[in-house]
Scaffold this motif. Structure first.
Motif, mmCIF file in Angstrom:
data_model
loop_
_atom_site.group_PDB
_atom_site.id
_atom_site.type_symbol
_atom_site.label_atom_id
_atom_site.label_comp_id
_atom_site.label_asym_id
_atom_site.label_seq_id
_atom_site.Cartn_x
_atom_site.Cartn_y
_atom_site.Cartn_z
ATOM 1 N N CYS A 98 0.838 -1.207 0.000
ATOM 2 C CA CYS A 98 0.000 0.000 0.000
ATOM 3 C C CYS A 98 0.871 1.254 0.000
ATOM 4 O O CYS A 98 0.595 2.225 -0.717
ATOM 5 N N ARG A 99 1.945 1.241 0.806
ATOM 6 C CA ARG A 99 2.808 2.417 0.886
ATOM 7 C C ARG A 99 3.504 2.682 -0.450
ATOM 8 O O ARG A 99 3.636 3.850 -0.871
ATOM 9 N N GLU A 100 3.952 1.622 -1.129
ATOM 10 C CA GLU A 100 4.593 1.797 -2.432
ATOM 11 C C GLU A 100 3.629 2.429 -3.429
ATOM 12 O O GLU A 100 4.006 3.336 -4.202
ATOM 13 N N LYS A 101 2.392 1.958 -3.431
ATOM 14 C CA LYS A 101 1.394 2.524 -4.349
ATOM 15 C C LYS A 101 1.076 3.968 -3.984
ATOM 16 O O LYS A 101 0.862 4.819 -4.876
ATOM 17 N N MET A 102 1.033 4.269 -2.683
ATOM 18 C CA MET A 102 0.768 5.642 -2.247
ATOM 19 C C MET A 102 1.883 6.582 -2.707
ATOM 20 O O MET A 102 1.619 7.702 -3.186
ATOM 21 N N LEU A 103 3.149 6.122 -2.570
ATOM 22 C CA LEU A 103 4.280 6.958 -2.992
ATOM 23 C C LEU A 103 4.237 7.212 -4.500
ATOM 24 O O LEU A 103 4.530 8.324 -4.966
ATOM 25 N N ALA A 104 3.893 6.156 -5.254
ATOM 26 C CA ALA A 104 3.800 6.318 -6.713
ATOM 27 C C ALA A 104 2.691 7.302 -7.072
ATOM 28 O O ALA A 104 2.862 8.154 -7.974
ATOM 29 N N LEU A 105 1.534 7.235 -6.382
ATOM 30 C CA LEU A 105 0.426 8.154 -6.654
ATOM 31 C C LEU A 105 0.796 9.580 -6.279
ATOM 32 O O LEU A 105 0.404 10.540 -6.963
ATOM 33 N N GLU A 106 1.553 9.726 -5.174
ATOM 34 C CA GLU A 106 1.949 11.068 -4.740
ATOM 35 C C GLU A 106 2.805 11.754 -5.813
ATOM 36 O O GLU A 106 2.668 12.967 -6.055
ATOM 37 N N GLU A 107 3.679 10.967 -6.434
ATOM 38 C CA GLU A 107 4.506 11.536 -7.510
ATOM 39 C C GLU A 107 3.647 11.968 -8.686
ATOM 40 O O GLU A 107 3.859 13.044 -9.280
ATOM 41 N N ASP A 108 2.668 11.110 -9.038
ATOM 42 C CA ASP A 108 1.788 11.449 -10.168
ATOM 43 C C ASP A 108 0.942 12.670 -9.846
ATOM 44 O O ASP A 108 0.730 13.552 -10.689
ATOM 45 N N MET A 109 0.431 12.739 -8.599
ATOM 46 C CA MET A 109 -0.484 13.835 -8.239
ATOM 47 C C MET A 109 0.245 15.155 -8.044
ATOM 48 O O MET A 109 -0.386 16.214 -7.980
ATOM 49 N N ALA A 110 1.584 15.080 -7.921
ATOM 50 C CA ALA A 110 2.343 16.329 -7.782
ATOM 51 C C ALA A 110 2.188 17.199 -9.020
ATOM 52 O O ALA A 110 2.322 18.423 -8.968
ATOM 53 N N ARG A 111 1.857 16.574 -10.170
ATOM 54 C CA ARG A 111 1.672 17.313 -11.424
ATOM 55 C C ARG A 111 0.203 17.626 -11.680
ATOM 56 O O ARG A 111 -0.167 18.072 -12.754
ATOM 57 N N GLY A 112 -0.628 17.338 -10.694
ATOM 58 C CA GLY A 112 -2.068 17.583 -10.839
ATOM 59 C C GLY A 112 -2.829 16.301 -10.567
ATOM 60 O O GLY A 112 -2.557 15.277 -11.210
ATOM 61 N N ALA A 113 -3.779 16.358 -9.636
ATOM 62 C CA ALA A 113 -4.487 15.150 -9.203
ATOM 63 C C ALA A 113 -5.905 15.123 -9.753
ATOM 64 O O ALA A 113 -6.640 16.111 -9.671
ATOM 65 N N SER A 114 -6.297 13.983 -10.294
ATOM 66 C CA SER A 114 -7.671 13.797 -10.764
ATOM 67 C C SER A 114 -8.513 13.243 -9.619
ATOM 68 O O SER A 114 -8.004 12.759 -8.602
ATOM 69 N N ASP A 115 -9.849 13.328 -9.784
ATOM 70 C CA ASP A 115 -10.756 12.788 -8.766
ATOM 71 C C ASP A 115 -10.521 11.290 -8.576
ATOM 72 O O ASP A 115 -10.585 10.768 -7.452
ATOM 73 N N GLU A 116 -10.256 10.614 -9.680
ATOM 74 C CA GLU A 116 -10.028 9.161 -9.611
ATOM 75 C C GLU A 116 -8.769 8.845 -8.788
ATOM 76 O O GLU A 116 -8.760 7.914 -7.967
ATOM 77 N N GLN A 117 -7.706 9.643 -8.979
ATOM 78 C CA GLN A 117 -6.469 9.428 -8.229
ATOM 79 C C GLN A 117 -6.666 9.734 -6.742
ATOM 80 O O GLN A 117 -6.160 9.017 -5.876
ATOM 81 N N LEU A 118 -7.409 10.819 -6.448
ATOM 82 C CA LEU A 118 -7.673 11.169 -5.054
ATOM 83 C C LEU A 118 -8.476 10.072 -4.350
ATOM 84 O O LEU A 118 -8.219 9.730 -3.193
#
Length: 623
Positions: A98-118
């Motif tokens: 879970c933590r690995e996936k959270m870190l990967a999402l945090e990197e993606d959302m740093a450039r703008g987060a979609s509702d689906e990602q949130l």
């Protein structure tokens, strides 16, 4: 709620010889249950069946599918290069993913987060929190401290650890997994006293279900609420801890033996009556029919099986006469190993007949201390033995020079005895029949300990030194070793983590800690109370002992018990008087029949009084 249910479970390895036969029991949620039985009765096999590692041949097994089940019995394999820390962290594999996936999402959302990602991140965060992600580091440290896994060991490769160290780490991993049902197979093996006590506290506070196989009687007394004993493939149930089990087992044996003896006496008397009535009935068909009626009634009587007594080993240590006062004396004895001081400036004197326990955490140097005493390791200082001392030593790790030899040949060559003497001595230690032709290298740890004891007990000694003597032994074998030691009148020095054994034999305690040996001239309970007193902070007010109030109903209960005891005594005398009357009336079948009926009624009344007395004892205040 039922967590585990086993119904008519059957398991065999050889056709026609069932290890488990129609075994049935039920474990409720939150219960702490001990599984007991002699070595080889099927305890570990049962655990493997519960975890799905082994198939079974009949019956049904139910394990609550909504609960996580964990087993500690064998050391699992981990990838090459895994450190102890990696093994411990594997308990949080789902959380770490879970933590690995959270870190990967945090990197993606740093450039703008979609509702689906949130939404996905929120879901992962919830799973991370629920799995104990934020408490993970604290939990690992807490378990490692409790099981004495040092920080430097956590960086070592798991494959480089000893068997005992691997077992300890694997136990830590299992506890960190936070399973709902714990299956523990000999969990106290390779743990020192402080770690065992920590494990006891953990199990007592554990909210889930615990099944444990253990030969540690003190541990079982502390953690078990119920006992299931496997006997001849079947389950016998006891609603208490180990001490309750022992008392209840003996009571059941005594009751069954009494019922068996009473039945046999009654059947013998009836048989005697039948034979006499048949003789009288040669010319009287009515008497003959009555005789046959009694005989048919005898055949219908449900017979109580004679209770079985287990085979026990019968042997004792050979003893050499001891003259003098001092057994051995140590002056300024020190030992260092690889730059580390194990102990220094040890000054001790042992006199004849003392019984000493050497305690200390794993790795403090207890076995090395024993080897220094015996001259097997070099050390600084002076060790002097009395002139008539002959020592016998049982090491922790049993080693035989020729593991390829059979037990029989080992006795012949190493003890230089006759073939018949070798057979007799091995038989005393329950090595019988074809067992004597097993090779020593193929024996289990417990069997090797038993063989070494067999050889040791033949020697004439007056100083007995034992290093973990009860390791690998089942409870019956431990009790036998204890019985042999009780008869030994020489000096005893032993290393053990078995608190039941320590409490039974230690009259003096040496504790090896921080390179020094503290000498306590007392038994185990007094030693523990001294430690507890030392743990109280200076100046802290000790809690005042509460005065025990008189318990209501105490006098009435005592009066009832005394009255029942008087009535039981009278009734026992009345039953006994019937024996003389029956003997006197052996030639009068009518009087004999009447007296037998009256005696049966008197025995029934006696049993009722005994049951009332037992109920009064159990319900008495303070029981």
């Amino acid at each position: 709620m039922v967590d585990i249910q086993v119904t008519n479970l059957t398991k065999f390895f050889v056709i026609g010889e069932n290890l488990l036969q129609d075994l049935s029991f039920e474990i409720q949620e939150g219960e702490r249950v001990a599984i007991l039985g002699r070595n080889g009765c099927g305890k570990t096999t049962l655990f493997k069946i519960l975890t799905g590692q082994m198939d079974f041949d009949g019956g049904e097994v139910y394990v609550n599918p909504n609960k996580r089940l964990g087993l500690i019995s064998q050391i699992p394999h981990f990838p090459t290069g895994y450190t102890v820390e990696d093994v411990l962290r594997s308990a949080f594999s789902e959380v770490l993913r879970c933590r690995e996936k959270m870190l990967a999402l945090e990197e993606d959302m740093a450039r703008g987060a979609s509702d689906e990602q949130l939404h996905a991140y929120d879901d992962l965060l919830g799973r991370f929190q629920a799995g104990g992600g934020y408490e993970m580091d604290v939990d690992v440290d807490k378990v490692c401290n409790g099981l004495a896994i040092p920080a430097q060991q956590r960086t070592q490769a798991f494959d480089s650890l000893s068997g005992g160290e691997k077992t300890r780490v694997n136990l830590a991993r299992l506890l960190l997994e936070k399973t709902d049902i714990l299956l523990l197979d000999e969990p106290t093996n390779h743990l020192d006293l402080s770690s065992v006590e920590w494990l006891e506290r953990y199990i007592k506070s554990f909210k889930g279900t615990v099944l444990t196989i253990s030969h540690d009687r003190y541990f079982l007394d502390q953690v078990a609420q119920r006992v299931i004993e496997i006997v001849d493939g079947h389950a016998e149930f006891y609603s208490g801890n180990y001490s309750f089990y022992m008392d209840e087992k003996q009571a059941r044996f005594d009751l069954q033996m009494k019922q068996y003896e009473q039945e046999q006496a009654k059947l013998k008397q009836l048989g005697y009556t039948v034979e006499r009535m048949k003789g009288w009935g040669i010319n009287n068909r009515t008497l003959y029919r009555r005789a046959m009626s009694i005989q048919h009634r005898m055949e219908r009587i449900k017979k109580t099986e004679r209770p079985k007594t287990e085979k026990t080993m019968k042997a004792s240590f050979g003893e050499k006469e001891f003259s003098g006062d001092v057994v051995f004396q140590m002056k300024n004895v020190s030992k260092s190993f690889s730059g580390r001081t194990l102990f220094s400036d040890v000054n001790l004197k042992v006199e004849g007949g003392e019984r000493i326990a050497l305690l200390g955490d794993n790795g403090t140097g207890k076995s090395t201390f024993i080897k220094c005493l015996l001259g097997q390791e070099d050390c600084q200082g002076k060790i002097q033995f009395g002139p008539t001392i002959k020592a016998g030593y049982l090491p922790q790790i049993i080693h035989f020079e020729h593991p390829e030899r059979t037990l029989y040949d080992t006795m012949l060559y190493e003890k230089n005895c006759t073939p018949q003497t070798a057979r007799d001595r091995l038989g005393q230690f329950l090595f019988q029949g074809e067992d004597v032709f097993k090779t020593v290298g193929n024996l289990s740890g417990g069997e090797q300990s038993r063989l070494r004891l067999c050889m040791l007990m033949d020697e004439k000694i007056n100083l007995l030194i034992l290093d973990e003597p009860t390791n690998h032994l089942d409870i019956a074998s431990r009790e036998w070793v204890e019985a042999a030691i009780e008869e030994f009148e020489g000096t005893l020095l032993f290393v053990s983590h078995d608190r039941y054994f320590i409490e039974k034999f230690a009259e003096r305690i040496w504790v090896l800690e921080q390179g020094q040996i503290r000498d306590f001239r007392c038994g185990y309970q007094k030693y523990r109370s001294i430690l507890e007193h030392e743990a109280v902070k200076p100046g802290a007010a000790a809690p005042k002992p509460k005065k025990e109030r008189p318990k209501s109903g105490m006098k009435d209960s005592e009066k009832l018990i005394r009255r029942l005891e008087r009535e039981i005594e009278k009734q026992e005398q009345a039953v006994a008087e019937y024996d003389a009357k029956i003997d006197a009336a052996s030639a009068d079948y009518q009087e004999l029949t009447r007296l037998l009926g009256e005696k049966e009624e008197a025995e029934t009344l006696l049993m009722e009084l005994m049951e009332q007395w037992e109920a009064a004892q159990e319900s008495a205040p303070g029981k």
